[in-house]
Design an enzyme around this catalytic site. Structure first.
Site, PDB file in Angstrom:
ATOM      1  N   HIS A 206     143.931 -78.199  19.476  1.00 12.65           N
ATOM      2  CA  HIS A 206     142.733 -77.583  19.437  1.00 12.65           C
ATOM      3  C   HIS A 206     141.710 -78.373  19.389  1.00 12.65           C
ATOM      4  O   HIS A 206     140.499 -77.743  19.419  1.00 12.65           O
ATOM      5  CB  HIS A 206     142.998 -76.523  17.877  1.00 12.65           C
ATOM      6  CG  HIS A 206     142.647 -77.336  16.791  1.00 12.65           C
ATOM      7  ND1 HIS A 206     143.848 -78.012  16.226  1.00 12.65           N
ATOM      8  CD2 HIS A 206     141.706 -77.716  15.917  1.00 12.65           C
ATOM      9  CE1 HIS A 206     143.317 -78.647  15.118  1.00 12.65           C
ATOM     10  NE2 HIS A 206     142.211 -78.430  15.002  1.00 12.65           N
TER      11      HIS A 206
HETATM   12  C1  UD1 Z   1     137.680 -76.727  12.285  1.00  9.48           C
HETATM   13  C2  UD1 Z   1     137.513 -78.029  12.149  1.00  9.48           C
HETATM   14  C3  UD1 Z   1     138.791 -78.872  12.672  1.00  9.48           C
HETATM   15  C4  UD1 Z   1     140.008 -78.275  11.970  1.00  9.48           C
HETATM   16  C5  UD1 Z   1     140.173 -77.051  12.147  1.00  9.48           C
HETATM   17  C6  UD1 Z   1     141.318 -76.529  11.757  1.00  9.48           C
HETATM   18  C7  UD1 Z   1     135.237 -78.795  11.981  1.00  9.48           C
HETATM   19  C8  UD1 Z   1     134.101 -79.522  12.630  1.00  9.48           C
HETATM   20  N1  UD1 Z   1     136.290 -78.430  12.624  1.00  9.48           N
HETATM   21  O1  UD1 Z   1     137.820 -76.644  13.818  1.00  9.48           O
HETATM   22  O2  UD1 Z   1     138.454 -80.271  11.895  1.00  9.48           O
HETATM   23  O3  UD1 Z   1     140.903 -79.029  12.304  1.00  9.48           O
HETATM   24  O4  UD1 Z   1     138.905 -76.165  12.129  1.00  9.48           O
HETATM   25  O5  UD1 Z   1     141.713 -75.086  12.269  1.00  9.48           O
HETATM   26  O6  UD1 Z   1     134.757 -78.192  11.180  1.00  9.48           O
HETATM   27  N2  UD1 Z   1     137.589 -68.886  16.055  1.00  9.48           N
HETATM   28  C9  UD1 Z   1     138.149 -67.922  15.789  1.00  9.48           C
HETATM   29  N3  UD1 Z   1     138.396 -67.357  14.608  1.00  9.48           N
HETATM   30  C10 UD1 Z   1     138.198 -67.970  13.659  1.00  9.48           C
HETATM   31  C11 UD1 Z   1     137.621 -69.195  13.648  1.00  9.48           C
HETATM   32  C12 UD1 Z   1     137.470 -69.864  14.741  1.00  9.48           C
HETATM   33  O7  UD1 Z   1     138.250 -66.960  16.994  1.00  9.48           O
HETATM   34  O8  UD1 Z   1     138.666 -67.467  12.589  1.00  9.48           O
HETATM   35  C13 UD1 Z   1     137.060 -69.490  17.351  1.00  9.48           C
HETATM   36  C14 UD1 Z   1     135.527 -69.105  17.679  1.00  9.48           C
HETATM   37  O9  UD1 Z   1     135.465 -69.061  18.903  1.00  9.48           O
HETATM   38  C15 UD1 Z   1     134.982 -70.611  17.410  1.00  9.48           C
HETATM   39  C16 UD1 Z   1     136.261 -71.719  17.515  1.00  9.48           C
HETATM   40  O10 UD1 Z   1     137.252 -70.968  17.284  1.00  9.48           O
HETATM   41  O11 UD1 Z   1     133.834 -70.962  18.042  1.00  9.48           O
HETATM   42  C17 UD1 Z   1     136.262 -73.126  16.928  1.00  9.48           C
HETATM   43  O12 UD1 Z   1     135.955 -72.579  15.250  1.00  9.48           O
HETATM   44  P1  UD1 Z   1     135.207 -73.818  14.435  1.00  9.48           P
HETATM   45  O13 UD1 Z   1     135.216 -73.392  13.170  1.00  9.48           O
HETATM   46  O14 UD1 Z   1     133.757 -74.149  14.993  1.00  9.48           O
HETATM   47  O15 UD1 Z   1     136.179 -75.143  14.607  1.00  9.48           O
HETATM   48  P2  UD1 Z   1     137.485 -75.136  14.922  1.00  9.48           P
HETATM   49  O16 UD1 Z   1     137.878 -75.747  16.193  1.00  9.48           O
HETATM   50  O17 UD1 Z   1     138.392 -74.254  14.231  1.00  9.48           O
END
Ligand code: UD1
Length: 362
Positions: A206
């Site tokens: 991811h």
């Molecule tokens: C975040 C952390 C990463 C960690 C990961 C664990 C940061 C910079 N990154 O990354 O270090 O390893 O969490 O999973 O804080 N989304 C959903 N549903 C959710 C959450 C996210 O659909 O409940 C999607 C959204 O499109 C979002 C993308 O995932 O834009 C990324 O989510 P984000 O919280 O920005 O970072 P992660 O890639 O999850």
């Protein structure tokens, strides 16, 4: 009674605070409050962990959601400032390296609230990772730096952080595994996917550095396609990866032997991990869990902030090139898997040691 605030936002955070909340539950000295930023919000990215790890609903839910790095960080800071200003905690506990961790730390520091950072001192020395910026900033303004390895202590000392602030207490994620080990060992989740024990690979991926970059994403997928010719692979897919695969028109579902599933709950994931032949991952937590479970791990990154999993554990850093991933994994499938040991103080008592330090310090 002293007030302790703990902030979480993402999947790995929930896993790390669970054992601490158990320790603090009936503690007469402190009143504990939990804040959830809402960085992760889907049921299977958030609530399922609260249910399964018996974490009570958060006292404050900030409902931040997704967004760019700057947007997400700023929104968390705006909301958390209101909560902290009103409550004036004696201690703020932050965990890991996600945006929620750094945002909360900056606000707390400016309100003169003492900060304890759990999983301090990890460094990938790669500032292209948002997590590396989060780690450096959080550590530089924390008062109590709790580390999971001697290497992390050294990193902090080399950055000029005073030794009196550093506490080597071990790995809190291992407390969570040990607290749930019976359930993990008896769940046999692989059966639901028609797999046989130790005859499949667990894949997770991811990181933006892997899935937001088309060339690297395709290079990893090429390796998966090749490896899947010989063994089944189960892939609980992160929403970010789904989004990027769609955008780049990468057809993961066409790969034979690759079983794509929704993200798993904690016990389900650990069950699959424990029963797999090996794991291919870019997750930090899985590098550590597989070391504890002594399951061979291939980390599809150019660096890791968790070198102890390589030096002592079962992890091998294989990069993101198709041929390097394939040759390393096939070597293991041919019977030459790396055997590891469990690092010092990854023993299930980390949360107790943290409370001892807190009792002494605040
Ligand atoms: C975040 C952390 C990463 C960690 C990961 C664990 C940061 C910079 N990154 O990354 O270090 O390893 O969490 O999973 O804080 N989304 C959903 N549903 C959710 C959450 C996210 O659909 O409940 C999607 C959204 O499109 C979002 C993308 O995932 O834009 C990324 O989510 P984000 O919280 O920005 O970072 P992660 O890639 O999850």
């Amino acid at each position: 009674m002293k007030k302790i605030f703990i902030i979480v936002g993402t999947r790995p955070n929930f896993i790390k605070v669970a054992p601490l909340l158990i320790q603090l539950k009936n503690n007469k000295k402190y009143k504990t409050f939990l804040i959830h930023s809402g960085q992760h919000y889907d049921y299977y990215m958030s609530k399922v962990f609260f249910d399964e790890l018996n974490i009570s609903p958060p006292d404050y839910y900030l409902n931040i959601g997704s967004g760019s790095q700057g947007y997400q960080t700023a929104e968390i800071m705006k909301s958390i400032e209101i909560v902290l200003t009103k409550n004036k905690p004696d201690l703020m506990i932050v965990v890991g390296d996600v945006n929620t961790t750094m945002a909360a730390s900056i606000v707390a520091a400016k309100l003169y609230i003492k900060i304890a950072h759990i999983e301090s001192g990890l460094r990938s020395y790669d500032k292209k990772m948002p997590e590396e910026i989060n780690r450096i900033i959080t550590d530089s303004i924390s008062n109590y730096l709790f580390t999971h390895s001697r290497g992390a202590d050294k990193n902090l000392i080399s950055e000029g952080i005073s030794k009196d602030k550093i506490f080597f207490i071990g790995n809190i994620m291992i407390d969570t595994i040990i607290n749930n080990l019976e359930k993990i060992q008896s769940r046999e989740k692989y059966r639901e996917f028609n797999l046989s024990r130790k005859d499949f690979i667990l894949l997770t991926m991811h990181r933006p550095s892997n899935v937001d970059n088309e060339e690297i994403f395709r290079s990893i997928v090429g390796a998966i396609e090749e490896v899947a010719k010989n063994i089944k692979i189960v892939f609980p897919i992160h929403p970010r990866t789904v989004k990027m695969a769609d955008k780049l028109n990468i057809k993961l579902s066409k790969i034979k032997n690759l079983k794509i599933i929704n993200p798993l709950s904690y016990i389900d994931l650990l069950s699959i991990e424990n029963d797999s032949r090996c794991v291919i991952t870019d997750s930090g937590g899985i590098q550590e869990e597989s070391t504890f479970l002594n399951v061979p791990c291939f980390t599809i990154r150019e660096n890791t902030e968790r070198p102890i999993t390589i030096d002592i554990g079962s992890n091998i850093l294989v990069g993101t090139k198709t041929k390097d991933i394939v040759s390393n994994v096939e070597n293991c499938l041919n019977g030459n898997c790396k055997q590891g040991n469990i690092p010092e103080l990854w023993d299930g008592n980390t949360s107790k040691r943290i409370i001892e330090v807190i009792n002494h310090e605040i």
